[in-house]
Structure formats: structure tokens, C-alpha cells
Write an enzyme that holds these catalytic residues in place. Structure first.
Site, PDB file in Angstrom:
ATOM      1  N   HIS A 106     -49.474 126.691  89.741  1.00 46.56           N
ATOM      2  CA  HIS A 106     -48.055 127.124  89.724  1.00 46.56           C
ATOM      3  C   HIS A 106     -47.236 125.971  89.165  1.00 46.56           C
ATOM      4  CE1 HIS A 106     -44.524 129.295  91.819  1.00 46.56           C
ATOM      5  NE2 HIS A 106     -44.013 128.325  91.070  1.00 46.56           N
ATOM      6  N   HIS A 159     -43.906 124.742  86.443  1.00 46.00           N
ATOM      7  CA  HIS A 159     -42.764 125.001  85.561  1.00 46.00           C
ATOM      8  C   HIS A 159     -42.728 123.922  84.484  1.00 46.00           C
ATOM      9  CE1 HIS A 159     -40.990 128.004  88.299  1.00 46.00           C
ATOM     10  NE2 HIS A 159     -41.525 127.253  89.238  1.00 46.00           N
ATOM     11  N   ARG A 202     -40.671 124.452  81.609  1.00 42.78           N
ATOM     12  CA  ARG A 202     -39.379 124.579  80.910  1.00 42.78           C
ATOM     13  C   ARG A 202     -39.582 124.704  79.397  1.00 42.78           C
ATOM     14  NH1 ARG A 202     -37.814 125.738  85.881  1.00 42.78           N
ATOM     15  NH2 ARG A 202     -37.149 123.991  87.136  1.00 42.78           N
ATOM     16  N   ASN A 262     -40.205 131.724  84.061  1.00 35.95           N
ATOM     17  CA  ASN A 262     -38.760 131.844  84.330  1.00 35.95           C
ATOM     18  C   ASN A 262     -37.921 130.974  83.394  1.00 35.95           C
ATOM     19  OD1 ASN A 262     -39.703 129.526  85.716  1.00 35.95           O
ATOM     20  ND2 ASN A 262     -38.046 129.624  87.227  1.00 35.95           N
ATOM     21  N   LYS A 315     -45.845 137.254  87.143  1.00 36.62           N
ATOM     22  CA  LYS A 315     -45.071 136.662  88.243  1.00 36.62           C
ATOM     23  C   LYS A 315     -43.881 137.539  88.583  1.00 36.62           C
ATOM     24  CE  LYS A 315     -43.489 133.550  91.111  1.00 36.62           C
ATOM     25  NZ  LYS A 315     -43.002 132.224  90.776  1.00 36.62           N
ATOM     26  N   HIS A 352     -43.026 135.474  94.248  1.00 34.72           N
ATOM     27  CA  HIS A 352     -42.122 134.580  94.975  1.00 34.72           C
ATOM     28  C   HIS A 352     -41.629 135.401  96.165  1.00 34.72           C
ATOM     29  CE1 HIS A 352     -38.991 131.261  95.134  1.00 34.72           C
ATOM     30  NE2 HIS A 352     -38.662 132.080  96.106  1.00 34.72           N
ATOM     31  N   HIS A 366     -46.423 129.465  96.665  1.00 33.66           N
ATOM     32  CA  HIS A 366     -45.821 128.344  97.419  1.00 33.66           C
ATOM     33  C   HIS A 366     -45.463 128.706  98.862  1.00 33.66           C
ATOM     34  CE1 HIS A 366     -42.363 130.528  95.994  1.00 33.66           C
ATOM     35  NE2 HIS A 366     -42.315 129.947  94.810  1.00 33.66           N
ATOM     36  N   ASP A 418     -45.853 123.853  91.997  1.00 35.37           N
ATOM     37  CA  ASP A 418     -44.464 124.308  91.853  1.00 35.37           C
ATOM     38  C   ASP A 418     -43.595 123.146  91.390  1.00 35.37           C
ATOM     39  OD1 ASP A 418     -42.303 125.990  91.747  1.00 35.37           O
ATOM     40  OD2 ASP A 418     -41.884 125.936  93.895  1.00 35.37           O
ATOM     41  N   HIS A 444     -35.749 119.323  86.950  1.00 36.57           N
ATOM     42  CA  HIS A 444     -34.357 119.531  86.536  1.00 36.57           C
ATOM     43  C   HIS A 444     -33.826 118.157  86.143  1.00 36.57           C
ATOM     44  CE1 HIS A 444     -33.936 123.659  88.141  1.00 36.57           C
ATOM     45  NE2 HIS A 444     -34.710 123.252  89.120  1.00 36.57           N
ATOM     46  N   ALA A 458     -32.436 123.890  92.588  1.00 35.13           N
ATOM     47  CA  ALA A 458     -33.620 123.900  93.462  1.00 35.13           C
ATOM     48  C   ALA A 458     -34.866 123.550  92.664  1.00 35.13           C
ATOM     49  CB  ALA A 458     -33.772 125.279  94.096  1.00 35.13           C
TER      50      ALA A 458
HETATM   51  C1  NCD Z   1     -38.219 126.754  90.726  1.00 33.16           C
HETATM   52  C2  NCD Z   1     -37.535 126.420  89.394  1.00 33.16           C
HETATM   53  O1  NCD Z   1     -36.711 125.498  89.369  1.00 33.16           O
HETATM   54  O2  NCD Z   1     -37.851 127.069  88.398  1.00 33.16           O
HETATM   55  N1  NCD Z   1     -37.456 126.163  91.786  1.00 33.16           N
HETATM   56  C3  NCD Z   1     -37.907 125.872  93.034  1.00 33.16           C
HETATM   57  O3  NCD Z   1     -37.092 125.447  93.868  1.00 33.16           O
HETATM   58  N2  NCD Z   1     -39.161 125.995  93.359  1.00 33.16           N
HETATM   59  C4  NCD Z   1     -38.362 128.236  90.852  1.00 33.16           C
HETATM   60  C5  NCD Z   1     -39.270 128.654  91.996  1.00 33.16           C
HETATM   61  O4  NCD Z   1     -40.482 128.543  91.923  1.00 33.16           O
HETATM   62  O5  NCD Z   1     -38.720 129.132  93.002  1.00 33.16           O
HETATM   63 ZN    ZN Z   2     -42.008 127.889  91.090  1.00 33.86          ZN
END
Ligand code: NCD
Ligand code: ZN
Length: 332
Positions: free
Chosen positions: A12, A14, A16, A40, A95, A134, A168, A240, A244, A256
């Protein structure tokens, strides 16, 4: 002391896009052999064209590293059998996000309901495409995952052949539910094995530990630790890791997500070592996921040594978990 992990997997992740992708993708491709890539983006990854193009951008960002991006589609309830049959060749999972529940999930489903989603879920089940969820309701923040457990159970019963990954997980309720259904599996992050809500908001607010689902109670963390440390075959590592920019985290309306990709392996080795369970790390980081997703990853051995590793304060202004702190294991 050293340990070698064969083909570490992050189930899992991200990555970007654009500049952020260029910063974070090499940090995962260095330590891992493959990862399930979350869809996402803005707009989300919803077509085969999107999947192929995003995969290519990831490959461009990682250069020569031996790393396979395992792609996903962002769940839409209008995906039909013919579309999914064609998509299957390019994706490892789909997802599902409840609409608005987390970062970039506005296009998610408004109600996670087995009958209205039935045509798509039936097709996924027949085509053996795993469904990653999720799992949070829109209730009180500490209860969101607990309130979603009946939804997981209903889907698992309605579609017994569909592999459902509870993404998660953060609560004891989820761990218990996982054990009740053959077709429920789960990813567990690094941060939820280390922190509770106290670490996020019990003292000075720690924006870099703020994520969805929010870290929960000590007894929840203990339940997660137990299944992770024993490498229970129904759980697998999914960081996860959700980067950011520092400016979006250290701000009112903090985004988040915890950024863990570059420190995940050393921090997991430290944790399993502390609990005398290093022998189970291989299964938690790779073998369980291979069985659950039924695939053979590229071969890649990563050796870690029990030696001090000072975590950088940031990677191009993206702040990792444990920034500036010392871990007791490092990747060689
Ligand atoms: C994730 C994100 O920033 O894309 N944020 C998070 O707090 N985990 C999205 C997610 O997996 O919920
Ligand atoms: Zn995530």
C-alpha cells in the site's frame, strides 16, 4: 548482526505524481522490489489509459532500479465485466474509497453497499481481482473503522470468492473480523505498529504523525503488533507511506498522511528485533503478500545491519517519520 530480506514488498503505497513522484519513487524502489500503487491522484486513475500512463511515469522516475509498480484502479461502480476483463492484465487490485473519507477520495462511492455495488463486485470476483478497501464510516473519528467492520463482513459473506483487503487496519475489532472470514486479509502500516493517538495529539500536536485512519488506543496497537510479529498469514506490510510537502503538513488544515517509505525497512527491523521476532520479518514483508496476491515478485535481496541510522530531517522538504532521530538498524 545482519538480516537479508528477499524481495521486500510494500502492499500500500502513495507515489503521487510530477515533482513529488520524482522525489519519493526512488526511495521506495531502492529498498523494495514491488509495491501496490494507490490510484488517488487528482483526477484518480480510472481508465486503462490512466494506468498505463501512470505506470510509465513511475518507471521514468525510478530509472534503472529493479522495481515493479503493481497498479490499481480507483473503484467506480460503473466498471463492467468487459472493462474489468481488459483491465485485469494491467492491474493487481482495485481500491475502493468511501467518498471524501481521506486525501483525494472525493470521487469515491457514496455508500458502500453490497447490492448497489454488486455488478462490479461480482465481475471482480469472477475475474479474481482483489478489492482493497479504505474501511472507515463517516462517524466519530475514533469509531470510523469500528463502524465499518460490519460492512467488511457483509461484503465478505456476499462475495465469498472475492479477496478483500482491509487496508491499513488500526483496531482490535478489525483484527478480530479478519480472523472470522476466509476471504478477508489486511495490510498493516509501520506507523500504526509504533504509535497511538497519544503520540499524535497527547502532547504537542505532531502533524507528521497525523493520518487516516487516525492512530488508536494502546490495546489496538497491541492487537496489530501481535498479528504482525507472528506474521499471521492474513496480514502483510503496506506502508501507506503518504508524502505531502512540509508546507501542507505544518499548516492549519494539516494534510493526512505519514511519510515512511525511506525508513520503513530499518524501522520494521528495529521493531521485530526489539520483540525477538526477526525470523518473522520475511513473511510479514514479503511471503504473506505473495500468497495473498498470488504472484511471484522480482528477485531482490536487501540486507540490513544492526547499526545506527540517523534519519534525515527531510527529503526535498518531505518530512519522514522519525526525522532527525536515530534508528538501530540501517539498509546496507
Ligand atoms: C493517504 C494520502 O495522503 O493519500 N492519507 C493517509 O492519511 N493515509 C490516503 C489514505 O490512504 O487514506
Ligand atoms: Zn493510503
Amino acid at each position: 548482526m545482519k538480516i537479508t530480506i528477499n524481495s521486500p514488498l510494500d502492499m500500500h503505497l502513495h507515489l503521487r505524481d510530477e515533482d513529488m513522484l520524482k522525489v519519493v519513487a526512488p526511495l521506495s524502489s531502492k529498498d523494495f522490489t514491488a509495491a501496490i500503487i494507490m490510484p488517488n491522484l487528482l483526477p484518480p486513475v480510472t481508465t486503462i489509459q490512466d494506468v498505463k500512463a501512470y505506470k510509465q511515469r513511475i518507471k521514468d522516475a525510478i530509472g534503472d532500479d529493479n522495481f515493479e509498480p503493481l497498479m490499481t484502479l480507483f473503484f467506480k461502480d460503473n466498471y463492467d465485466y468487459e472493462f474489468l476483463k481488459e483491465a485485469k492484465e494491467y492491474i493487481s487490485a482495485i481500491k475502493l474509497y468511501p467518498a471524501g473519507i481521506t486525501t483525494n477520495s472525493e470521487g469515491g462511492v457514496s455508500s458502500v453497499d453490497a447490492s448497489s455495488l454488486a455488478p462490479t463486485l461480482k465481475a471482480m470476483s469472477e475475474l479474481e481481482i482483489p478489492l482493497c478497501i479504505h474501511g472507515e464510516s463517516d462517524g466519530f473519528v475514533m469509531d470510523r473503522e469500528k463502524e465499518f467492520v460490519p460492512v467488511y463482513e457483509h461484503l465478505a459473506t456476499a462475495f465469498p470468492k472475492l479477496k478483500i483487503i482491509m487496508e491499513h487496519i488500526t483496531t482490535k475489532d478489525s483484527v478480530d473480523a479478519l480472523k472470522r472470514h476466509d476471504n478477508l486479509y489486511a495490510t498493516i502500516t509501520l506507523h500504526h505498529l509504533y504509535i497511538t493517538l497519544d503520540d499524535v495529539a497527547g502532547g504537542m500536536l505532531q502533524p507528521h504523525l497525523f493520518c487516516k485512519p487516525i492512530a488508536k488506543r494502546p490495546e489496538d496497537k497491541e492487537a496489530l503488533l501481535q498479528v504482525a510479529l507472528e506474521a499471521n498469514p492474513k496480514v502483510m506490510f503496506g506502508s501507506d507511506s503518504a508524502p505531502h510537502p512540509k508546507t501542507a503538513k505544518e499548516a492549519p488544515g494539516c494534510a493526512a498522511g505519514v511519510f515512511t517509505a525511506p525508513i520503513a525497512l530499518p524501522a520494521l527491523a528495529q521493531l521485530f528485533d526489539k520483540h525477538g521476532k526477526l525470523e518473522n520479518l520475511q513473511a510479514f514483508i514479503s511471503d504473506n503478500a505473495q500468497k495473498i496476491y498470488n504472484f511471484k515478485p522480482l528477485k531482490k535481496d536487501i540486507t540490513l545491519k544492526k547499526e545506527e541510522f540517523e534519519v534525515p530531517a527531510n527529503y526535498n522538504n518531505v518530512v519522514p517519520m522519525f526525522a532527525g532521530e536515530k534508528l538501530s538498524w540501517k539498509v546496507l
